[in-house]
Structures are given as C-alpha cells and as structure tokens.
Design a protein around this motif. Sequence first.
Motif, PDB file in Angstrom:
ATOM      1  N   GLN A  74      62.468  12.272  21.966  1.00  0.00           N
ATOM      2  CA  GLN A  74      63.719  11.773  22.535  1.00  0.00           C
ATOM      3  C   GLN A  74      64.701  12.932  22.703  1.00  0.00           C
ATOM      4  OE1 GLN A  74      64.916   7.794  20.879  1.00  0.00           O
ATOM      5  NE2 GLN A  74      63.286   8.209  19.428  1.00  0.00           N
ATOM      6  N   GLY A  75      65.890  12.629  23.216  1.00  0.00           N
ATOM      7  CA  GLY A  75      66.924  13.651  23.361  1.00  0.00           C
ATOM      8  C   GLY A  75      66.946  14.329  24.708  1.00  0.00           C
ATOM      9  N   GLY A  76      66.057  13.937  25.624  1.00  0.00           N
ATOM     10  CA  GLY A  76      66.045  14.527  26.951  1.00  0.00           C
ATOM     11  C   GLY A  76      65.501  15.946  26.944  1.00  0.00           C
ATOM     12  N   ALA A  77      65.155  16.430  28.121  1.00  0.00           N
ATOM     13  CA  ALA A  77      64.663  17.799  28.241  1.00  0.00           C
ATOM     14  C   ALA A  77      65.707  18.803  27.771  1.00  0.00           C
ATOM     15  CB  ALA A  77      64.275  18.086  29.692  1.00  0.00           C
ATOM     16  N   SER A  78      66.989  18.457  27.878  1.00  0.00           N
ATOM     17  CA  SER A  78      68.050  19.379  27.452  1.00  0.00           C
ATOM     18  C   SER A  78      67.976  19.705  25.968  1.00  0.00           C
ATOM     19  CB  SER A  78      69.424  18.799  27.795  1.00  0.00           C
ATOM     20  OG  SER A  78      69.600  18.698  29.193  1.00  0.00           O
ATOM     21  N   SER A  79      67.444  18.799  25.167  1.00  0.00           N
ATOM     22  CA  SER A  79      67.288  19.090  23.742  1.00  0.00           C
ATOM     23  C   SER A  79      66.273  20.201  23.505  1.00  0.00           C
ATOM     24  CB  SER A  79      66.861  17.834  22.975  1.00  0.00           C
ATOM     25  OG  SER A  79      67.912  16.903  22.922  1.00  0.00           O
ATOM     26  N   GLN A  80      65.350  20.358  24.442  1.00  0.00           N
ATOM     27  CA  GLN A  80      64.366  21.435  24.297  1.00  0.00           C
ATOM     28  C   GLN A  80      64.996  22.806  24.510  1.00  0.00           C
ATOM     29  OE1 GLN A  80      61.350  20.744  23.018  1.00  0.00           O
ATOM     30  NE2 GLN A  80      62.335  18.724  22.938  1.00  0.00           N
ATOM     31  N   PHE A  81      66.160  22.850  25.152  1.00  0.00           N
ATOM     32  CA  PHE A  81      66.825  24.128  25.359  1.00  0.00           C
ATOM     33  C   PHE A  81      67.140  24.788  24.015  1.00  0.00           C
ATOM     34  CE2 PHE A  81      68.917  22.402  29.511  1.00  0.00           C
ATOM     35  CZ  PHE A  81      67.673  22.333  30.102  1.00  0.00           C
ATOM     36  N   PHE A  82      67.464  23.972  22.995  1.00  0.00           N
ATOM     37  CA  PHE A  82      67.719  24.561  21.682  1.00  0.00           C
ATOM     38  C   PHE A  82      66.542  24.427  20.723  1.00  0.00           C
ATOM     39  CE2 PHE A  82      69.601  20.253  21.328  1.00  0.00           C
ATOM     40  CZ  PHE A  82      68.965  19.780  20.197  1.00  0.00           C
ATOM     41  N   MET A  83      65.733  23.370  20.880  1.00  0.00           N
ATOM     42  CA  MET A  83      64.598  23.203  19.962  1.00  0.00           C
ATOM     43  C   MET A  83      63.587  24.343  20.078  1.00  0.00           C
ATOM     44  SD  MET A  83      63.513  19.181  19.569  1.00  0.00           S
ATOM     45  CE  MET A  83      62.150  19.594  18.453  1.00  0.00           C
ATOM     46  N   ILE A  84      63.356  24.821  21.285  1.00  0.00           N
ATOM     47  CA  ILE A  84      62.379  25.894  21.477  1.00  0.00           C
ATOM     48  C   ILE A  84      62.797  27.168  20.752  1.00  0.00           C
ATOM     49  CG2 ILE A  84      61.410  27.454  23.217  1.00  0.00           C
ATOM     50  CD1 ILE A  84      61.288  24.924  25.057  1.00  0.00           C
ATOM     51  N   PRO A  85      63.985  27.721  21.007  1.00  0.00           N
ATOM     52  CA  PRO A  85      64.363  28.931  20.261  1.00  0.00           C
ATOM     53  C   PRO A  85      64.577  28.659  18.778  1.00  0.00           C
ATOM     54  CG  PRO A  85      66.203  28.148  21.596  1.00  0.00           C
ATOM     55  CD  PRO A  85      65.002  27.368  22.026  1.00  0.00           C
ATOM     56  N   MET A  86      65.025  27.473  18.415  1.00  0.00           N
ATOM     57  CA  MET A  86      65.217  27.131  17.015  1.00  0.00           C
ATOM     58  C   MET A  86      63.898  27.208  16.245  1.00  0.00           C
ATOM     59  SD  MET A  86      66.729  23.556  15.466  1.00  0.00           S
ATOM     60  CE  MET A  86      68.403  23.778  16.041  1.00  0.00           C
ATOM     61  N   ASN A  87      62.823  26.774  16.894  1.00  0.00           N
ATOM     62  CA  ASN A  87      61.511  26.757  16.256  1.00  0.00           C
ATOM     63  C   ASN A  87      60.757  28.080  16.402  1.00  0.00           C
ATOM     64  OD1 ASN A  87      60.299  23.823  15.303  1.00  0.00           O
ATOM     65  ND2 ASN A  87      62.001  23.610  16.733  1.00  0.00           N
ATOM     66  N   LEU A  88      61.022  28.840  17.464  1.00  0.00           N
ATOM     67  CA  LEU A  88      60.205  30.025  17.750  1.00  0.00           C
ATOM     68  C   LEU A  88      60.889  31.362  17.508  1.00  0.00           C
ATOM     69  CD1 LEU A  88      58.377  29.024  21.074  1.00  0.00           C
ATOM     70  CD2 LEU A  88      57.750  28.493  18.714  1.00  0.00           C
TER      71      LEU A  88
END
Length: 361
Positions: A74-88
Amino acid sequence: MGDRVFNFSPGPATLPLEVLEKAGKDVVDFQDTGIGLIEMSHRSKEFMTVAADAEANLRELMNIPQNYKVLFLQGGASSQFFMIPMNLLGDKKKATYLDTGTWSNKAIKEARIFGDIDVAFSSEDSSFNRVPEDGEYTVSEDSEYLYYVSNNTIYGTQFPTAPSTSKMLVCDMSSDILSRPVDVSRYGIIFAGAQKNLGPAGVTIVIIREDLLDTTPENVPTMLRYKTHADKDSMFNTPPCFSIYVMGEVLKWLKRQGGVEAIEKHNKEKAAMLYEAIDQSDYYRGHAETASRSIMNISFNLPTPELEVKFIAEAAAIGLNGLKGHRSIGGCRASIYNAFPRNGIEKLVAFMRVFETNNPA
C-alpha cells in the motif's frame, strides 16, 4: 447505465469492460459464497487463492525468476521513492538517478534524505521532452544502483530499452508495466502503482531480488522493510484486497489477449496511428522528441491555448474524455494503456482531422 465513453485519463485509467462487469458481481457475491469480495477476510481460503493466483499470473506474464519476491503493498508508488533508498542506502551509500520528469524528480528528493545521490542526467531544461541515450551519462562506480522511470506520463516520453549499465537497475514502471517484455533479471527492484495498466488505485507491485531483503539498516521501521512483507507473503497486515482482486482479473484478461508480446504489438499499432495524425500536420505538435516517444501517453499541443480548450471540450462532448494535458505543460494528452481500445484511437484521429478543418489557426 449511461453509454461508456473512451477514457483517455492518465490514471486511474480505463480497464477492460469484462473485468469491470465481473468485479461488479463479485463485490456483491464472490463465487457463490454469499459474501461480497470486499467483506471477505484477507486470510480466508478464497482470498488467499485470489492473491496467489494474481502473483502466479504476474510471474508467468513477466517471466519473473524464482529468486525474486512479488509484494503487494500500500501507500502508492510514491512511497517507494523513500522505501527504496531507506532499505538499500544504509550509511549514506551512493546511488545514481536519471531525471526525466516529475516522478523521477520527486524520487530524487526523497532519496537524498537517505543517501548520496548523483543525478547523472536531466532533461528539465527542455521541459523533459526526451530521455537519454546510452553514453549521455556516467554511472558512478560506487553507486549501489541506477534508478530511472521507464515511462513518463506527463511528458509522453519512454525509454525504448533499459539503460545499458553493469550496475543494478531500479525502475519505476508504474505507467508501462506489462505493456512490453522486460528482462526482470537485470533489475534489483521493479515497482508500479496499479492504477494505469494493472487495475484500480490502492495496490503497488514491488518485484525485488531476494538478496536485497537483507540489506536494510536496523533503524528502519517494521512496516517499511521489504523483508517484513516478503516473509508474510504480503499479508503482514490487511492488504488492499479489492485492488489485488481486480489486478488479478486484469492479468487473466491480458493472458487471454495473448500475453505481453501480443499486447505490445497492439500498443505500438495504436500509438503509431495517433503519432501519424500528429506528424501529418503542422497543426498538432508532439511534446516528446521522436526517439523518446511513449506508446502509453501521447502529449501534444495545438496552435494556441484557446484552441486546446475548445478541442478538449468538443472531444468530451462526443465521448472522448480525459484529453486535458497536465497543468505543468498544458496542451492535450492521450493515455492509451493496455486496455484502451483501438476504435477509440480511430475516433480521436477522425475528430482531430475535422477539428483542424473547422478551426484554422
């Protein structure tokens, strides 16, 4: 029910009519269970089958290797803008980004909170009217990944092929996923909001290579860890059940059309019809450079803003809806995703010719 129109909206976007009709029935009574789909427990055997089938069909259509996890978030594709660098990007590691429009711009802003971000290319000075060719940018040797947006809805541009690099690719495919074949093995992460080519808004698909699940820093919250969702098959908390169900039905529909290779051919034919109408006249001007043109979103202008307003209004009056361009560049935009029918393009092209004749610049 009123007559259906041709929906050129960029997202949420048009869906196959047969999928909508089936969803309408299943919302009330899912498979003769006496309970509607949106009332059903996400842990019921019926819904667990829905989710499993959706994943299996996505894997089949995209030929996703076994060492990748498929997540429904959930959270829309926009949430991936921060999840990706947060995790990687723990400990302020570096990543390289290609800036080709609004969505990459937003992703860069979020990524800079977590890491050292090198913007190796930007077409902002030319109103994002093109994507780079290989050789126009350099990926830093110490970058963890190269991030790009495969298709830019606002500006009507699209990478014709994946960037050529030895670095791991991370891609936002929100607006062209399943429109053409993709070699998933070249990517560390692919993500996409569903509301353009996959289904209604509410679910975001993340395809992630399994080894990346263990790179997350210790201080990342539980819900924002990819591993949290991978370990629980996207059922750590209540998922967006209805969106997953509709996406699953769209995937079945896509298989009935002949799969990704068949839909790519269909998409190219639709786009070629509209681009030909634009190129045959000086009256209509495409925004994107020819080599960067999208087959999903076609942005164009008329001679004056006043004519554009009239064009959009008259088109809507005959059932050609959603043609207003994004506010950042104005003009018109035809979004013609997988489910958009060929006869809608034919009707638009015919209207364009009549409008030009009746409204000389």
